[in-house]
Design an enzyme around this catalytic site. Structure first.
Site, PDB file in Angstrom:
ATOM      1  N   ILE A 124       1.862 -16.837 109.739  1.00 13.22           N
ATOM      2  CA  ILE A 124      -0.068 -17.174 109.520  1.00 13.22           C
ATOM      3  C   ILE A 124      -0.014 -17.459 107.677  1.00 13.22           C
ATOM      4  O   ILE A 124      -0.279 -18.476 107.527  1.00 13.22           O
ATOM      5  CB  ILE A 124      -0.284 -15.471 109.297  1.00 13.22           C
ATOM      6  N   GLU A 129       9.299 -15.808 105.004  1.00 19.51           N
ATOM      7  CA  GLU A 129       9.735 -16.584 106.151  1.00 19.51           C
ATOM      8  C   GLU A 129       9.416 -18.026 106.177  1.00 19.51           C
ATOM      9  O   GLU A 129      10.095 -17.815 106.574  1.00 19.51           O
ATOM     10  CB  GLU A 129       8.854 -15.937 107.679  1.00 19.51           C
ATOM     11  N   HIS A 182      -0.485  -8.681 108.090  1.00 21.27           N
ATOM     12  CA  HIS A 182       0.399  -8.045 108.043  1.00 21.27           C
ATOM     13  C   HIS A 182       0.709  -7.860 106.521  1.00 21.27           C
ATOM     14  O   HIS A 182       0.781  -6.532 106.160  1.00 21.27           O
ATOM     15  CB  HIS A 182       1.776  -8.686 108.878  1.00 21.27           C
ATOM     16  N   GLU A 213       1.319  -3.916 104.755  1.00 19.83           N
ATOM     17  CA  GLU A 213       2.363  -4.307 103.552  1.00 19.83           C
ATOM     18  C   GLU A 213       1.978  -4.895 102.687  1.00 19.83           C
ATOM     19  O   GLU A 213       2.210  -5.623 101.213  1.00 19.83           O
ATOM     20  CB  GLU A 213       3.732  -4.165 103.936  1.00 19.83           C
ATOM     21  N   VAL A 241       0.346 -11.568 116.844  1.00 20.19           N
ATOM     22  CA  VAL A 241       1.618 -11.195 118.094  1.00 20.19           C
ATOM     23  C   VAL A 241       1.116  -9.272 118.120  1.00 20.19           C
ATOM     24  O   VAL A 241       0.161  -9.084 116.782  1.00 20.19           O
ATOM     25  CB  VAL A 241       2.849 -10.475 118.358  1.00 20.19           C
ATOM     26  N   HIS A 245       2.767  -3.027 114.709  1.00 27.69           N
ATOM     27  CA  HIS A 245       2.128  -2.883 113.293  1.00 27.69           C
ATOM     28  C   HIS A 245       0.140  -2.820 114.108  1.00 27.69           C
ATOM     29  O   HIS A 245      -0.176  -2.024 113.462  1.00 27.69           O
ATOM     30  CB  HIS A 245       1.759  -3.760 112.948  1.00 27.69           C
TER      31      HIS A 245
END
Length: 319
Positions: A124, A129, A182, A213, A241, A245
């Site tokens: 996102i 990443e 996230h 987080e 997805v 979480h």
């Protein structure tokens, strides 16, 4: 000056003299088709890189669905996938499911004779990443004649506008919508705050972003929720997805905490990747990056050094 810089400078001057411009997000792009110039023995492919999930139910309707949507849009290109999470891959391997890392997938594609490659990430935000994936692509780019990396879901201001239109498509004025992302431990988490600010600034005060987080945390999201005065809450994951979480942090922590404060909470356990509109956002990015190459900062600095003029947001260089 290198031949590439000379070509870029020449094209830029041509664009200035001819009044050529193209709105392409809010960065400078060079019109450059990735696959159009392939020779008879060349092979093209798209590598879709997901963080990954161990939850089969959400994988089928999100990650697999995205892969299938891209494959349907480009039937003449091979479409492969990779998972970037080493933890997810290890857990899947224990179940007999082997999915390559991005680096492994790149090497496999090169060994199979693929020469032109578009790498698409379903992450996102532009965080760790994407940093890792960018490194792997740069490290292995010599294996291909041409390779290009697509920006994540949220990168340009227009991306935020597109996602906000999806998030606000069907609002009940009596309900607050709390999207749980996230988050991340570094400055990339500011992109979640930007999304939250964009929502507020465009009149969607009842739509709130919080992160598991990273900032904005639960406490900041709760403060925004209290300011709405609403008591009904729709809780849903701001994640591709609806995995660990969503099922643990959102359902088992955030929902009970909100209910303990007197809120009526309905959780929607559905990943963003399940939404056809989000899948279309990804396909639109693939379309654009197939025909446009984003100039690096060093490309632009070479132009600045020669011209003394800054490229503007609306400028694009046609090849």
């Amino acid at each position: 000056m290198t031949q590439r810089y000379l070509r870029i400078l020449l094209l830029y001057m041509t664009a200035l003299l001819g009044g050529l411009s193209l709105q392409a997000g809010n960065k400078i792009f060079e019109t450059d088709s990735l696959f159009a110039g392939m020779e008879p023995n060349d092979k093209g492919a798209i590598l879709v890189v997901h963080f990954g999930t161990t939850h089969d139910d959400t994988r089928r309707v999100t990650l697999d669905a995205i892969n299938e949507r891209i494959a349907a849009a480009y039937p003449d290109l091979a479409v492969r996938q990779a998972y970037s999470s080493r933890i997810v891959r290890k857990r899947l391997a224990a179940r007999g499911i082997e999915i390559p890392t991005p680096g492994e997938a790149l090497k496999e594609l090169a060994q199979e004779g693929f020469t032109h490659l578009l790498v698409v990430s379903t992450t996102i935000v532009d965080g760790v990443e994407m940093e890792s994936l960018s490194y792997e692509v740069a490290h292995l780019q010599q294996l291909f004649k041409k390779i290009r990396l697509v920006t994540p879901l949220l990168f340009y201001e227009s991306d935020y506008k597109d996602l906000v239109s999806i998030m606000t498509a069907h609002l009940d004025p009596e309900v607050a919508y709390l999207w749980v992302g996230h988050g991340t431990y570094d400055s990339a988490t500011a992109q979640y705050a930007m999304l939250d600010h964009y929502l507020q600034n465009h009149g969607y005060g009842q739509v709130i972003v919080g992160c598991v987080e990273g900032y904005p945390y639960y406490e900041e999201a709760l403060e925004r929720l209290r300011a709405t005065g609403l008591k009904r809450v729709s809780l849903q994951p701001l994640m591709i997805v609806a995995g660990e979480h969503a099922k643990e942090d959102m359902l088992q922590e955030w929902q009970p905490r909100l209910e303990a404060l007197g809120y009526q909470v309905e959780s929607v356990v559905r990943g963003l990747g399940e939404l056809p509109e989000v899948q279309e956002m990804i396909v639109k990015k693939v379309d654009f990056f197939m025909t446009h190459h984003r100039l690096s900062i060093m490309d632009k600095k070479a132009i600045y050094e020669e011209t003394g003029e800054k490229l503007h947001q609306s400028d694009s260089i046609a090849q």
